[in-house]
Design a protein around this motif. Structure first.
Motif, PDB file in Angstrom:
ATOM      1  N   THR A 126      10.833 -51.920 -47.753  1.00 51.59           N
ATOM      2  CA  THR A 126      11.820 -50.921 -47.364  1.00 51.59           C
ATOM      3  C   THR A 126      12.477 -51.321 -46.049  1.00 51.59           C
ATOM      4  OG1 THR A 126      10.531 -49.177 -48.423  1.00 51.59           O
ATOM      5  CG2 THR A 126      12.123 -48.484 -46.768  1.00 51.59           C
ATOM      6  N   ASP A 127      13.787 -51.166 -45.999  1.00 52.11           N
ATOM      7  CA  ASP A 127      14.539 -51.389 -44.771  1.00 52.11           C
ATOM      8  C   ASP A 127      14.823 -50.030 -44.149  1.00 52.11           C
ATOM      9  OD1 ASP A 127      14.877 -54.284 -44.904  1.00 52.11           O
ATOM     10  OD2 ASP A 127      16.097 -53.870 -46.668  1.00 52.11           O
ATOM     11  N   LEU A 128      14.190 -49.761 -43.011  1.00 51.83           N
ATOM     12  CA  LEU A 128      14.378 -48.512 -42.279  1.00 51.83           C
ATOM     13  C   LEU A 128      15.236 -48.804 -41.061  1.00 51.83           C
ATOM     14  CD1 LEU A 128      13.751 -45.557 -41.468  1.00 51.83           C
ATOM     15  CD2 LEU A 128      11.615 -46.396 -40.469  1.00 51.83           C
ATOM     16  N   ILE A 129      16.360 -48.113 -40.949  1.00 54.42           N
ATOM     17  CA  ILE A 129      17.272 -48.310 -39.834  1.00 54.42           C
ATOM     18  C   ILE A 129      17.307 -47.035 -39.010  1.00 54.42           C
ATOM     19  CG2 ILE A 129      19.640 -48.831 -39.165  1.00 54.42           C
ATOM     20  CD1 ILE A 129      19.851 -50.193 -41.994  1.00 54.42           C
ATOM     21  N   LEU A 130      16.945 -47.152 -37.726  1.00 53.44           N
ATOM     22  CA  LEU A 130      17.006 -46.022 -36.789  1.00 53.44           C
ATOM     23  C   LEU A 130      18.214 -46.221 -35.883  1.00 53.44           C
ATOM     24  CD1 LEU A 130      13.289 -45.806 -35.566  1.00 53.44           C
ATOM     25  CD2 LEU A 130      14.390 -44.439 -37.323  1.00 53.44           C
ATOM     26  N   LEU A 131      19.090 -45.223 -35.825  1.00 51.57           N
ATOM     27  CA  LEU A 131      20.257 -45.301 -34.966  1.00 51.57           C
ATOM     28  C   LEU A 131      20.182 -44.159 -33.963  1.00 51.57           C
ATOM     29  CD1 LEU A 131      23.797 -46.170 -36.101  1.00 51.57           C
ATOM     30  CD2 LEU A 131      23.421 -44.578 -34.253  1.00 51.57           C
ATOM     31  N   THR A 132      20.152 -44.493 -32.670  1.00 49.77           N
ATOM     32  CA  THR A 132      20.034 -43.476 -31.627  1.00 49.77           C
ATOM     33  C   THR A 132      20.771 -43.930 -30.366  1.00 49.77           C
ATOM     34  OG1 THR A 132      18.501 -42.100 -30.364  1.00 49.77           O
ATOM     35  CG2 THR A 132      17.839 -44.382 -30.754  1.00 49.77           C
ATOM     36  N   ASP A 133      21.050 -42.976 -29.496  1.00 41.26           N
ATOM     37  CA  ASP A 133      21.638 -43.318 -28.198  1.00 41.26           C
ATOM     38  C   ASP A 133      20.694 -42.946 -27.054  1.00 41.26           C
ATOM     39  OD1 ASP A 133      21.787 -40.556 -28.193  1.00 41.26           O
ATOM     40  OD2 ASP A 133      23.833 -40.469 -27.426  1.00 41.26           O
ATOM     41  N   ALA A 134      19.443 -42.687 -27.369  1.00 41.77           N
ATOM     42  CA  ALA A 134      18.497 -42.185 -26.371  1.00 41.77           C
ATOM     43  C   ALA A 134      17.545 -43.271 -25.896  1.00 41.77           C
ATOM     44  CB  ALA A 134      17.696 -41.036 -26.947  1.00 41.77           C
ATOM     45  N   ILE A 135      17.051 -43.089 -24.678  1.00 41.44           N
ATOM     46  CA  ILE A 135      15.941 -43.896 -24.199  1.00 41.44           C
ATOM     47  C   ILE A 135      14.690 -43.245 -24.772  1.00 41.44           C
ATOM     48  CG2 ILE A 135      14.655 -44.672 -22.189  1.00 41.44           C
ATOM     49  CD1 ILE A 135      17.284 -44.518 -20.609  1.00 41.44           C
ATOM     50  N   VAL A 136      14.005 -43.955 -25.632  1.00 42.95           N
ATOM     51  CA  VAL A 136      12.943 -43.356 -26.424  1.00 42.95           C
ATOM     52  C   VAL A 136      11.565 -43.632 -25.831  1.00 42.95           C
ATOM     53  CG1 VAL A 136      11.884 -43.371 -28.706  1.00 42.95           C
ATOM     54  CG2 VAL A 136      14.351 -43.515 -28.493  1.00 42.95           C
ATOM     55  N   GLN A 137      10.773 -42.586 -25.764  1.00 41.79           N
ATOM     56  CA  GLN A 137       9.369 -42.705 -25.381  1.00 41.79           C
ATOM     57  C   GLN A 137       8.538 -42.436 -26.633  1.00 41.79           C
ATOM     58  OE1 GLN A 137       8.722 -43.738 -22.258  1.00 41.79           O
ATOM     59  NE2 GLN A 137      10.941 -43.692 -21.978  1.00 41.79           N
ATOM     60  N   VAL A 138       7.621 -43.323 -26.931  1.00 41.65           N
ATOM     61  CA  VAL A 138       6.775 -43.180 -28.117  1.00 41.65           C
ATOM     62  C   VAL A 138       5.328 -43.117 -27.652  1.00 41.65           C
ATOM     63  CG1 VAL A 138       6.114 -44.168 -30.343  1.00 41.65           C
ATOM     64  CG2 VAL A 138       8.439 -44.531 -29.463  1.00 41.65           C
ATOM     65  N   PRO A 139       4.689 -41.939 -27.760  1.00 37.82           N
ATOM     66  CA  PRO A 139       3.278 -41.832 -27.358  1.00 37.82           C
ATOM     67  C   PRO A 139       2.408 -42.784 -28.175  1.00 37.82           C
ATOM     68  CG  PRO A 139       4.224 -39.664 -27.822  1.00 37.82           C
ATOM     69  CD  PRO A 139       5.225 -40.682 -28.268  1.00 37.82           C
ATOM     70  N   PRO A 140       1.363 -43.348 -27.557  1.00 36.87           N
ATOM     71  CA  PRO A 140       0.510 -44.316 -28.278  1.00 36.87           C
ATOM     72  C   PRO A 140      -0.047 -43.822 -29.617  1.00 36.87           C
ATOM     73  CG  PRO A 140       0.029 -44.389 -25.940  1.00 36.87           C
ATOM     74  CD  PRO A 140       0.992 -43.253 -26.145  1.00 36.87           C
ATOM     75  N   PRO A 141      -0.518 -42.562 -29.740  1.00 34.85           N
ATOM     76  CA  PRO A 141      -1.019 -42.146 -31.069  1.00 34.85           C
ATOM     77  C   PRO A 141       0.074 -42.163 -32.141  1.00 34.85           C
ATOM     78  CG  PRO A 141      -1.769 -40.619 -29.370  1.00 34.85           C
ATOM     79  CD  PRO A 141      -0.767 -41.529 -28.732  1.00 34.85           C
ATOM     80  N   LEU A 142       1.286 -41.727 -31.774  1.00 34.60           N
ATOM     81  CA  LEU A 142       2.399 -41.735 -32.720  1.00 34.60           C
ATOM     82  C   LEU A 142       2.781 -43.172 -33.063  1.00 34.60           C
ATOM     83  CD1 LEU A 142       4.508 -40.232 -34.365  1.00 34.60           C
ATOM     84  CD2 LEU A 142       5.941 -40.108 -32.315  1.00 34.60           C
ATOM     85  N   ARG A 143       2.833 -44.044 -32.069  1.00 27.84           N
ATOM     86  CA  ARG A 143       3.138 -45.456 -32.282  1.00 27.84           C
ATOM     87  C   ARG A 143       2.143 -46.088 -33.262  1.00 27.84           C
ATOM     88  NH1 ARG A 143       1.417 -48.387 -27.411  1.00 27.84           N
ATOM     89  NH2 ARG A 143      -0.545 -48.084 -28.483  1.00 27.84           N
ATOM     90  N   ASP A 144       0.856 -45.837 -33.018  1.00 27.92           N
ATOM     91  CA  ASP A 144      -0.179 -46.449 -33.860  1.00 27.92           C
ATOM     92  C   ASP A 144      -0.128 -45.938 -35.293  1.00 27.92           C
ATOM     93  OD1 ASP A 144      -0.941 -47.806 -31.598  1.00 27.92           O
ATOM     94  OD2 ASP A 144      -2.650 -46.482 -31.160  1.00 27.92           O
ATOM     95  N   SER A 145       0.061 -44.629 -35.463  1.00 23.99           N
ATOM     96  CA  SER A 145       0.103 -44.077 -36.826  1.00 23.99           C
ATOM     97  C   SER A 145       1.358 -44.561 -37.563  1.00 23.99           C
ATOM     98  CB  SER A 145       0.031 -42.547 -36.810  1.00 23.99           C
ATOM     99  OG  SER A 145       1.189 -42.000 -36.226  1.00 23.99           O
ATOM    100  N   PHE A 146       2.479 -44.652 -36.853  1.00 24.23           N
ATOM    101  CA  PHE A 146       3.721 -45.125 -37.480  1.00 24.23           C
ATOM    102  C   PHE A 146       3.586 -46.593 -37.895  1.00 24.23           C
ATOM    103  CE2 PHE A 146       8.073 -46.872 -37.284  1.00 24.23           C
ATOM    104  CZ  PHE A 146       8.671 -46.067 -38.231  1.00 24.23           C
ATOM    105  N   ASN A 147       3.039 -47.419 -37.014  1.00 23.76           N
ATOM    106  CA  ASN A 147       2.868 -48.840 -37.334  1.00 23.76           C
ATOM    107  C   ASN A 147       1.889 -49.047 -38.491  1.00 23.76           C
ATOM    108  OD1 ASN A 147       4.759 -49.835 -35.522  1.00 23.76           O
ATOM    109  ND2 ASN A 147       3.279 -49.987 -33.859  1.00 23.76           N
ATOM    110  N   THR A 148       0.850 -48.214 -38.563  1.00 28.57           N
ATOM    111  CA  THR A 148      -0.090 -48.289 -39.682  1.00 28.57           C
ATOM    112  C   THR A 148       0.612 -47.930 -40.984  1.00 28.57           C
ATOM    113  OG1 THR A 148      -1.937 -47.728 -38.233  1.00 28.57           O
ATOM    114  CG2 THR A 148      -2.269 -47.369 -40.594  1.00 28.57           C
ATOM    115  N   TRP A 149       1.413 -46.874 -40.944  1.00 22.78           N
ATOM    116  CA  TRP A 149       2.177 -46.462 -42.122  1.00 22.78           C
ATOM    117  C   TRP A 149       3.152 -47.557 -42.552  1.00 22.78           C
ATOM    118  CZ3 TRP A 149       7.557 -45.562 -42.135  1.00 22.78           C
ATOM    119  CH2 TRP A 149       8.063 -45.094 -43.357  1.00 22.78           C
TER     120      TRP A 149
END
Length: 195
Positions: A126-149
């Motif tokens: 799957t090709d997932l494209i995120l388009l944003t204009d924000a400086i993004v902060q990703v908490p470590p638990p969210l980062r880890d669960s997203f990368n696992t998924w």
């Protein structure tokens, strides 16, 4: 010339027949568009035009496409279109909509993986494209669960960041492209259109 004609008539010439082979089995394309207040006006119009172009690419490649708009918290709108089953009215409604809240990536990073099966996304890269204009902060638990998924579902994430710093998006993306504006001449946009 006469010798070539003689060989053709006597079936002694060699010919090659070329056939195009259309690759099948590509996975879905998912485009997540930031609809926060800072994207209002021309930026969101260009972002939605880009999403429509990606949907067109998916349609011509007979790929499943999901368009997602998000803004603030867990609010988001999802439009899924399987190959050959496009809902033009729903597409126009998605293109016209604008949420206008703040920028929080809970929808693409947390809600999308939870809704994955209910969206009906087929298996495949799957090709997932995120388009944003924000400086993004990703908490470590969210980062880890997203990368696992991503690893489990074979998702490749490409982030397009408009006129901003990518913040921690690099920790959840295979590619990050900084855009001055959403333009087909931009390297990041061209990269996505070539998927």
């Amino acid at each position: 010339e006469l010798d070539a004609m003689r060989r053709l008539v006597e079936r002694q010439s060699l010919c090659r027949e070329y056939r195009g082979v259309e690759k099948l089995g590509k996975g879905p394309i998912v485009v997540c568009v930031d609809e926060s207040g800072s994207m209002s006006g021309e930026p969101v119009c260009r972002a939605k035009a880009f999403a429509l172009a990606m949907a067109w690419v998916a349609r011509h490649q007979r790929r499943f496409v999901c368009l997602c708009s998000y803004s603030g918290g867990r609010e988001g709108k999802f439009l899924t279109m399987p190959p050959g089953k496009w809902n033009q009215k729903a597409l126009l409604e998605w293109l016209e909509g604008f949420l206008g809240g703040g920028t929080v990536l809970d929808v693409p990073l947390d809600v999308l993986p939870d809704k994955w099966e209910s969206l009906g996304c087929p298996k495949g890269t799957t090709d997932l494209i995120l388009l944003t204009d924000a400086i993004v902060q990703v908490p470590p638990p969210l980062r880890d669960s997203f990368n696992t998924w991503k690893k489990r579902e074979q998702v490749r994430c490409i982030s397009l960041v408009l006129a901003s710093s990518p913040g921690q998006l690099g920790e959840v993306s295979e590619e990050v492209h900084l855009l001055h504006q959403i333009d087909a001449e931009d390297q990041g946009i061209a990269r996505c259109l070539s998927l």
